[in-house]
Design an enzyme around this catalytic site. Sequence first.
Site, PDB file in Angstrom:
ATOM      1  N   TYR A 159       0.886  -0.708   0.335  1.00 50.00           N
ATOM      2  CA  TYR A 159       0.191   0.229  -0.483  1.00 50.00           C
ATOM      3  C   TYR A 159       0.848   1.701   0.048  1.00 50.00           C
ATOM      4  O   TYR A 159       0.698   2.181  -0.631  1.00 50.00           O
ATOM      5  CB  TYR A 159      -0.839  -0.317   1.093  1.00 50.00           C
ATOM      6  CG  TYR A 159      -1.978   1.071   1.380  1.00 50.00           C
ATOM      7  CD1 TYR A 159      -2.976   1.214   0.565  1.00 50.00           C
ATOM      8  CD2 TYR A 159      -1.587   2.219   2.275  1.00 50.00           C
ATOM      9  CE1 TYR A 159      -3.826   2.246   0.573  1.00 50.00           C
ATOM     10  CE2 TYR A 159      -2.462   3.267   2.466  1.00 50.00           C
ATOM     11  CZ  TYR A 159      -3.837   3.111   1.599  1.00 50.00           C
ATOM     12  OH  TYR A 159      -4.166   4.719   1.718  1.00 50.00           O
ATOM     13  N   LYS A 163       1.336   4.224  -3.154  1.00 42.13           N
ATOM     14  CA  LYS A 163       0.912   5.906  -2.329  1.00 42.13           C
ATOM     15  C   LYS A 163       1.916   6.713  -2.956  1.00 42.13           C
ATOM     16  O   LYS A 163       2.271   7.764  -2.743  1.00 42.13           O
ATOM     17  CB  LYS A 163       0.327   6.068  -1.097  1.00 42.13           C
ATOM     18  CG  LYS A 163      -1.239   5.060  -1.171  1.00 42.13           C
ATOM     19  CD  LYS A 163      -2.037   5.761  -2.341  1.00 42.13           C
ATOM     20  CE  LYS A 163      -3.506   5.156  -1.571  1.00 42.13           C
ATOM     21  NZ  LYS A 163      -4.220   5.593  -2.842  1.00 42.13           N
TER      22      LYS A 163
END
Length: 254
Positions: A159, A163
Site C-alpha cells: 500500500y 501511494k
Amino acid sequence: MTLPQTPSFRLDGKRALVAGASSGIGLACAVALAEAGAHVVLAARSADKLAKLVDELTAKGMSAEALALDVSDIAATQAAVAANGPFDVLVNSAGLARHTPAEETSEEDFDAVAGLNIKGAYFLTQAVAKGLIEAGKPGSLINISSQMAKVGGLDRAVYSATKHAVEGFTKSMAIEWGKKGIRVNTICPTFIVTPLTKQTFDRPERRAWVEEKIKLGRIGEVEDIMGGVVYLASDASALVTGTALMIDGGWTAE
C-alpha cells in the site's frame, strides 16, 4: 489603498468527477464539492448505491449525477471520461488496501492493489487531463493519496509503495501540464474512520499504534478532508500544484 481580495472557494459552473464516490472519503469529497456549487458526477462500481446518493444530494438542492465506473478497467474509464467530460475538477478516491506482513505478500494482492492504486489512478488522471487539454481549459486534478506516501507502516509495504508512486506521477504531471493551467495535487490523510480502515481499528494493538502516532490525539473523520478538497479544487489554491496536502494530525511531523 486597495485591499487584496480573498480568492473564491466557490465552484459554481464547474463540473467535477469524483471516483470512488459511493462511500467514505470519496463520498465526503463529492458532498463538499457539491456544497461549494459544483455539478458533481459521482463515479463508482455500484450503480444502485450511486443513484440513491444522487437522490439525497439533489433533494438538498445540490447538482449531481451518477456514473458507473470501474477505474481498474482502463479502456472503459477512458471511454467514459471522454464521453462525459471535460471535467474541471477530478477527485480520485478509488483505492484498495490488502494489508499483510511484507514476507506474506502474494503476487495476486500486489497486482490488485497496484493495478487500482497506481495504474488506475494514473490513467484516470491522464484521461481527465486529455479532455481539458483538448478543450483548452484549465483544471484541478486531485488524487487521494495517504500519509503512507511519506512514511512506512506495519503490514503496509505494498500500500505504501503504491501511494509513494502516486506522489511521483503527480509531481511529473504537474510539471508537464502546468503551462496549460492544469494543476495536479494529492491529499494525504491519516487513518480515517471508513469501511476501508475497519480491519485496522478492529485490532486493539493496531488502534493503539495509530492513536500514539497522531499528534492531535484523535483518529480522523471524513469531514476532516472536506475543507481541503474544496481548497484544492477552487481558485483559492491557484498557485498550488505538484504538492501534497497533509491531513494527518501531525503523524509525519517527526
